[in-house]
Design an enzyme around this catalytic site. Structure first.
Site, PDB file in Angstrom:
ATOM      1  N   ASP A 135       4.568  -2.660   7.353  1.00 60.21           N
ATOM      2  CA  ASP A 135       5.927  -3.192   7.458  1.00 60.21           C
ATOM      3  C   ASP A 135       6.415  -2.976   8.879  1.00 60.21           C
ATOM      4  OD1 ASP A 135       5.614  -3.571   4.774  1.00 60.21           O
ATOM      5  OD2 ASP A 135       7.335  -2.358   4.146  1.00 60.21           O
ATOM      6  N   ASP A 172      10.087 -10.463  -6.397  1.00 61.99           N
ATOM      7  CA  ASP A 172      10.637  -9.104  -6.266  1.00 61.99           C
ATOM      8  C   ASP A 172      11.697  -8.927  -7.345  1.00 61.99           C
ATOM      9  OD1 ASP A 172       9.060  -9.073  -4.008  1.00 61.99           O
ATOM     10  OD2 ASP A 172      10.701  -9.590  -2.674  1.00 61.99           O
TER      11      ASP A 172
END
Length: 239
Positions: A8, A130
């Protein structure tokens, strides 16, 4: 099952958030390209690259890092974060991504993502599902939509999507285990779809349980950086 380590990105550095909260950020490495090279050197073949700056800016920010990793490794990279236009998708592919993940835009503009599925094929477009409390989370997980996880999956499977990254936002970055039971239920309900587990994967035993359950892939992030799963053990799980 695909073993997929995650990087990330914020400010060009390798970071992890907890539950997607930018105020709960830990920086692990200043050079994500070196991290990617380490993954490859141990036999890992995949990489899940998330442009968190891009997710906030609603356009890709870290494309130069994607390009460097693609140039300096042979990793199969899926890239997500801030992909809100056809131009951004093409930029990611041009920079070296083999696949891209359509996240919030799949909720806000499903017809746009359906167009991408037609244009690029379901092998190259992953849909990000998500979720939190069974509802789809959007906008870098800051907001919750009124779409249930199952209705979202049904809608996009009918639009031609076949691969979904399913991240339980409530588990992500906590190192308290993933949502194995939810994944098992999804596999039973949608046997033709490919599910990639994400969020909370903590131990190598859990990786094996996910494989036994029939997951297409598992994304491992914080567990690598905090050492609850070693890269050596992870590499042994690569088939």
């Amino acid at each position: 099952m695909e073993i997929i380590p995650a990087i990330d990105l914020i400010g060009g550095q390798c970071v992890r958030l907890t539950e997607g909260d930018f105020s709960q950020q830990t920086t692990y490495h200043s050079d994500p390209v070196e991290v990617a090279k380490q993954f490859e050197s141990l036999g890992l073949r995949r990489l899940h690259l998330v442009d968190l700056d891009g997710a906030r800016a609603k356009q890709p920010v870290n494309l130069p890092i994607l390009a460097r990793i693609a140039r300096e490794t042979n990793l199969h990279i899926d890239y997500g974060g801030g992909l809100q236009s056809s131009e951004a998708i093409q930029q990611a592919f041009d920079a070296g991504a083999k696949q891209v993940t359509a996240g919030s835009i799949a909720v806000r503009e499903p017809k746009t993502v359906q167009k991408w599925l037609t244009q690029y094929g379901s092998d190259r477009i992953i849909v990000g599902a998500d979720f939190k409390d069974n509802f789809i989370a959007i906008n870098a997980w800051a907001d919750q939509s009124d779409l249930t996880l199952e209705s979202f999956l049904t809608s996009f499977s009918e639009k031609g999507a076949k691969t979904f990254i399913c991240t339980d936002v409530s588990k992500d970055g906590k190192l308290q285990g993933s949502s194995l039971e939810i994944y098992q239920q999804l596999i039973l309900k949608f046997p033709s779809l490919q599910f990639i587990a994400s969020g909370g994967v903590t131990t190598i035993e859990e990786v094996r349980h996910l494989r036994e359950a029939g997951l297409h892939g598992a994304i491992i992030g914080k567990a690598i950086y905090e050492g609850t799963i070693t890269l050596e053990d992870l590499a042994k799980e690569v088939v």
